[in-house]
Write a protein that holds these residues in place. Structure first.
Motif, PDB file in Angstrom:
ATOM      1  N   SER A   1       0.838  -1.196   0.000  1.00 44.54           N
ATOM      2  CA  SER A   1       0.000   0.000   0.000  1.00 44.54           C
ATOM      3  C   SER A   1       0.875   1.248   0.000  1.00 44.54           C
ATOM      4  O   SER A   1       1.995   1.241   0.526  1.00 44.54           O
ATOM      5  N   ASP A   2       0.360   2.309  -0.609  1.00 42.13           N
ATOM      6  CA  ASP A   2       1.109   3.574  -0.660  1.00 42.13           C
ATOM      7  C   ASP A   2       1.465   4.046   0.742  1.00 42.13           C
ATOM      8  O   ASP A   2       2.579   4.515   0.988  1.00 42.13           O
ATOM      9  N   HIS A   3       0.539   3.907   1.668  1.00 47.00           N
ATOM     10  CA  HIS A   3       0.793   4.354   3.035  1.00 47.00           C
ATOM     11  C   HIS A   3       1.972   3.575   3.638  1.00 47.00           C
ATOM     12  O   HIS A   3       2.848   4.167   4.262  1.00 47.00           O
ATOM     13  N   THR A   4       1.996   2.271   3.452  1.00 48.40           N
ATOM     14  CA  THR A   4       3.075   1.449   3.997  1.00 48.40           C
ATOM     15  C   THR A   4       4.407   1.810   3.349  1.00 48.40           C
ATOM     16  O   THR A   4       5.418   1.964   4.044  1.00 48.40           O
ATOM     17  N   ALA A   5       4.413   1.956   2.034  1.00 45.44           N
ATOM     18  CA  ALA A   5       5.653   2.300   1.330  1.00 45.44           C
ATOM     19  C   ALA A   5       6.179   3.658   1.786  1.00 45.44           C
ATOM     20  O   ALA A   5       7.374   3.822   2.053  1.00 45.44           O
ATOM     21  N   LYS A   6       5.284   4.642   1.872  1.00 44.55           N
ATOM     22  CA  LYS A   6       5.698   5.980   2.301  1.00 44.55           C
ATOM     23  C   LYS A   6       6.192   5.963   3.743  1.00 44.55           C
ATOM     24  O   LYS A   6       7.200   6.586   4.074  1.00 44.55           O
ATOM     25  N   THR A   7       5.491   5.269   4.620  1.00 46.55           N
ATOM     26  CA  THR A   7       5.918   5.174   6.016  1.00 46.55           C
ATOM     27  C   THR A   7       7.295   4.543   6.107  1.00 46.55           C
ATOM     28  O   THR A   7       8.170   5.011   6.833  1.00 46.55           O
TER      29      THR A   7
END
Length: 181
Positions: free
Chosen positions: A167-173
């Motif tokens: 997920s974008d959120h996981t990658a960004k985090t």
């Protein structure tokens, strides 16, 4: 001949690897059915032959070659890559009774050969004192890197090499934990 022991042994290993790759690429080309894959393999084999001949010529006559840094141009942008898993096919070893490779297996083999050759060329270059041998090995690492990417593009476009995502959120985090200084 002023080559050091490590240098001579590393070049010996790379030349053996090149011979194996050239021979395997010919076998793959003979067995492939997709014209695009056959063309890709043919170009890669011709490049491998030129690189092999250049390195052999230099080890026989140190004035025969003055390598320059190899540059490749990539036509694919990151937007051209298909991301995500789309029902990947199960993988298993080939039934040895078949005796014939199929295109997906050939592409996978060529990709792995280039990946390993890039690593081997880079590691060998680190053992070289002669700047021309070092550059030829760096050129080999770069060429194999780009050729591996070309095979990846071929496979990705056909669904043979799928790129898992998160997920974008996981990658960004995960990646935004690193900060500039």
């Amino acid at each position: 001949m002023p080559f050091g022991a490590h240098e001579a042994m590393e070049v010996h290993e790379i030349l053996n690897e090149k011979i194996c790759m050239i021979d395997h690429l010919q076998t793959y080309s003979d067995q492939a059915t997709d014209p695009t894959l056959i063309d890709l393999i043919s170009r890669h084999r011709n490049h491998a032959i030129r690189a092999y001949n250049e390195l052999v010529a230099y080890t026989h006559d140190m004035t025969a070659v003055t390598p320059i840094e190899v540059q490749f141009s990539q036509v694919t942008s990151p937007g051209g890559i298909q991301y995500g898993l789309r029902n990947p096919a199960p993988q298993s070893p080939m039934d040895v009774q078949l005796g014939q490779f199929y295109d997906a297996q050939i592409a996978r083999s060529v990709l792995l050969a280039h990946k390993n050759s890039a690593k081997n060329h880079m590691a060998a270059s680190l053992e070289c004192a002669d700047p021309y041998v070092r550059q030829m090995l760096l050129n080999g690492a770069t060429a194999c890197n780009y050729q591996a990417y070309e095979v990846f593009e071929y496979m990705n476009a056909r669904g043979l090499y799928q790129v898992p995502t998160m997920s974008d959120h996981t990658a960004k985090t995960f990646l935004h934990a690193y900060q500039t200084r």
